[in-house]
Design a protein around this motif. Sequence first.
Motif, short mmCIF file in Angstrom:
data_model
loop_
_atom_site.label_atom_id
_atom_site.label_comp_id
_atom_site.label_asym_id
_atom_site.label_seq_id
_atom_site.Cartn_x
_atom_site.Cartn_y
_atom_site.Cartn_z
N ASP A 180 -2.71 -0.14 -12.03
CA ASP A 180 -3.31 -1.43 -12.30
C ASP A 180 -3.94 -2.06 -11.06
N LEU A 181 -3.53 -1.60 -9.88
CA LEU A 181 -4.07 -2.14 -8.64
C LEU A 181 -4.99 -1.17 -7.91
N SER A 182 -5.03 0.08 -8.36
CA SER A 182 -5.80 1.11 -7.69
C SER A 182 -7.26 1.05 -8.08
N LYS A 183 -8.10 1.25 -7.08
CA LYS A 183 -9.55 1.29 -7.31
C LYS A 183 -9.98 2.75 -7.46
N ASP A 184 -10.80 3.03 -8.45
CA ASP A 184 -11.28 4.40 -8.65
C ASP A 184 -12.47 4.70 -7.80
N GLY A 196 0.83 -1.19 0.00
CA GLY A 196 0.00 0.00 0.00
C GLY A 196 0.86 1.24 0.00
N ALA A 197 0.27 2.34 -0.42
CA ALA A 197 0.99 3.62 -0.41
C ALA A 197 -0.01 4.75 -0.36
N GLU A 226 -5.89 -7.51 -1.68
CA GLU A 226 -6.14 -6.19 -2.24
C GLU A 226 -5.08 -5.22 -1.76
N HIS A 227 -4.27 -4.74 -2.68
CA HIS A 227 -3.25 -3.74 -2.40
C HIS A 227 -3.93 -2.38 -2.49
N VAL A 228 -3.50 -1.44 -1.66
CA VAL A 228 -4.23 -0.17 -1.52
C VAL A 228 -3.31 1.00 -1.84
#
Length: 122
Positions: free
Chosen positions: A118-122, A8-9, A105-107
């Motif tokens: 590619d891993l971020s949710k909008d 996460g970041a 789920e990476h955040v």
Amino acid sequence: MKVRGVRGATTVEADTSEQIFAATKELIEEVVRLNEIEVDDVASVLLTLTPDLSAAFPAKAVRSLPGWKWVPLMCAQEIGVPGSLPRSIRILIHLNTTKGQDELEHVYLGEAVQLRPDLSKD
């Protein structure tokens, strides 16, 4: 059960202990919520800051959360690569889980969504 890593970041607007604490707590809490993590299953957490952040240890923010007293935490400084995302806080949580890599789920919050769109949710 296997040991897996969850990344996460996030970013902050300014190098203040208040912003570093608030952003770190928000990030950890979101990773825990989305991945249904029990603190007892966490083996360790690595937290890093970009070189432009030095007002506080993000581990201190994690340690203030209920149940995190005995979790091994380590802070480090990110490599200062020219042009990299400034004012960033990154985490890597090592946890024991039955979930597969593709189920975690990476955040990425704030400006950090650009690190892994590619891993971020909008």
